[in-house]
Design an enzyme around this catalytic site. Structure first.
Site, PDB file in Angstrom:
ATOM      1  N   ASP A   1      75.976  25.432  51.272  1.00  0.00           N
ATOM      2  CA  ASP A   1      75.705  26.832  51.592  1.00  0.00           C
ATOM      3  C   ASP A   1      75.295  26.924  53.055  1.00  0.00           C
ATOM      4  O   ASP A   1      74.888  25.929  53.661  1.00  0.00           O
ATOM      5  CB  ASP A   1      74.594  27.403  50.701  1.00  0.00           C
ATOM      6  CG  ASP A   1      74.394  28.901  50.938  1.00  0.00           C
ATOM      7  OD1 ASP A   1      75.302  29.665  50.548  1.00  0.00           O
ATOM      8  OD2 ASP A   1      73.367  29.310  51.506  1.00  0.00           O
TER       9      ASP A   1
ATOM     10  N   GLY B   1      78.341  35.425  57.878  1.00  0.00           N
ATOM     11  CA  GLY B   1      79.089  36.668  57.682  1.00  0.00           C
ATOM     12  C   GLY B   1      79.636  37.284  58.947  1.00  0.00           C
ATOM     13  O   GLY B   1      80.531  38.125  58.901  1.00  0.00           O
TER      14      GLY B   1
ATOM     15  N   CYS C   1      78.411  29.549  48.834  1.00  0.00           N
ATOM     16  CA  CYS C   1      78.415  30.627  49.826  1.00  0.00           C
ATOM     17  C   CYS C   1      79.626  31.520  49.565  1.00  0.00           C
ATOM     18  O   CYS C   1      80.769  31.039  49.597  1.00  0.00           O
ATOM     19  CB  CYS C   1      78.481  30.026  51.234  1.00  0.00           C
ATOM     20  SG  CYS C   1      78.674  31.219  52.568  1.00  0.00           S
TER      21      CYS C   1
ATOM     22  N   THR D   1      80.872  33.835  51.451  1.00  0.00           N
ATOM     23  CA  THR D   1      81.705  33.972  52.648  1.00  0.00           C
ATOM     24  C   THR D   1      82.655  32.792  52.794  1.00  0.00           C
ATOM     25  O   THR D   1      83.857  32.967  53.050  1.00  0.00           O
ATOM     26  CB  THR D   1      80.819  34.100  53.900  1.00  0.00           C
ATOM     27  OG1 THR D   1      80.053  35.311  53.819  1.00  0.00           O
ATOM     28  CG2 THR D   1      81.657  34.130  55.159  1.00  0.00           C
TER      29      THR D   1
ATOM     30  N   CYS E   1      76.659  37.876  47.976  1.00  0.00           N
ATOM     31  CA  CYS E   1      76.107  36.845  48.858  1.00  0.00           C
ATOM     32  C   CYS E   1      74.946  36.205  48.119  1.00  0.00           C
ATOM     33  O   CYS E   1      74.079  36.919  47.582  1.00  0.00           O
ATOM     34  CB  CYS E   1      75.640  37.460  50.176  1.00  0.00           C
ATOM     35  SG  CYS E   1      74.727  36.323  51.251  1.00  0.00           S
TER      36      CYS E   1
ATOM     37  N   HIS F   1      72.391  34.714  49.208  1.00  0.00           N
ATOM     38  CA  HIS F   1      71.088  35.025  49.795  1.00  0.00           C
ATOM     39  C   HIS F   1      70.466  36.251  49.140  1.00  0.00           C
ATOM     40  O   HIS F   1      69.237  36.357  49.007  1.00  0.00           O
ATOM     41  CB  HIS F   1      71.222  35.267  51.307  1.00  0.00           C
ATOM     42  CG  HIS F   1      71.191  34.022  52.124  1.00  0.00           C
ATOM     43  ND1 HIS F   1      72.291  33.197  52.268  1.00  0.00           N
ATOM     44  CD2 HIS F   1      70.202  33.450  52.859  1.00  0.00           C
ATOM     45  CE1 HIS F   1      71.976  32.177  53.054  1.00  0.00           C
ATOM     46  NE2 HIS F   1      70.717  32.309  53.433  1.00  0.00           N
TER      47      HIS F   1
END
Length: 251
Positions: A13, A46, A76, A78, A178, A180
């Protein structure tokens, strides 16, 4: 089974985002060894171009390949959206990516809001996923600064800090595009007042299926390692997740 004989799986990640997915896989697969690779100092991903993402992830996966893992998990969104096909074409081991949980969210009906990084929102991968499962009511919206805010303020997250980075939208369901964002899932849920979905459970189940095992026994003769980026921070946050779940911290 002795630890030295355990199956090895690598995670990747941009930073701390994939730690929630790592925890879910540790919980489901207590006799699998995990190595978590991160790139905290280059995030947020991103905002990076496709060519930049390919160069960075290829370099990290070249290190992952040296460990000869049974599988690797791209934690991740992205990187999954922008790089997964390239990685699968180059490396011989199984590579699993995480995708936004649009299908169960869209099943609720009404307006489905997908929050993601700019790179993920503009990817063909997410657009295709939305067209396939979104039922024509999926709205893909970029949150340019939310992942960086979570990464920087993980020990001091605030309701006000998160809400100022969220778009105003009347949603019947929200999808976190995402990893996060999973750290502020409850704040997002309260802000929009509707169910919130992420890809954690589905990706962990996918890994179990690919490995052909699903070991839910409580004893855990496994090793968890952290490499790259701010590995001390990543280990600290992961140990916090473990303690909050009632599991002893890892060394």
């Amino acid at each position: 089974m002795e630890t030295s004989d355990n199956i090895s799986v690598c995670f990747f990640d941009s930073g701390i985002g994939g730690l929630s997915l790592l925890y879910e896989c540790v919980r489901k697969l207590p006799r699998v060894n995990f190595t978590y690779f991160a790139d905290n100092f280059n995030m947020p991903y991103g905002r990076l171009s496709h060519s930049e993402l390919i160069a960075i992830t290829d370099g990290i996966f070249s290190e992952i390949a040296k460990l000869n893992p049974s599988a690797a998990v791209v934690a991740c969104n992205t990187v999954t959206a922008q790089c997964i096909e390239f990685l699968r074409s180059k490396y011989p081991f199984e590579i699993i990516g995480i995708q936004p949980a649009i299908k169960p969210a869209a099943a609720i009906g009404g307006n489905c809001l997908v929050l993601a990084t700019p790179s993920t929102v503009h990817s063909q991968s997410l657009k295709q996923l939305s067209e396939k499962y979104g039922r024509g009511h999926t709205n893909l919206v970029a949150c340019p600064d939310l992942a960086a805010y979570v990464e920087k303020n993980i020990n001091n997250l605030s309701k006000e800090g998160v809400e100022r980075l969220l778009p105003e939208f009347k949603a019947d369901s929200v999808v976190l595009g995402c990893t996060h964002y999973v750290f502020v899932k409850n704040i997002i849920k309260n802000y929009y007042g509707c169910p919130v979905f992420d890809g954690i459970e589905g990706t962990a189940a996918h890994l179990c299926g690919k490995l052909g095992i699903s070991d839910h026994r409580n004893s855990r003769g496994q090793k968890i390692s952290f490499k790259g980026g701010d590995y001390a921070k990543n280990r600290e946050i992961f140990n916090l997740i473990l303690r909050q779940s009632g599991i002893s911290s890892q060394n």
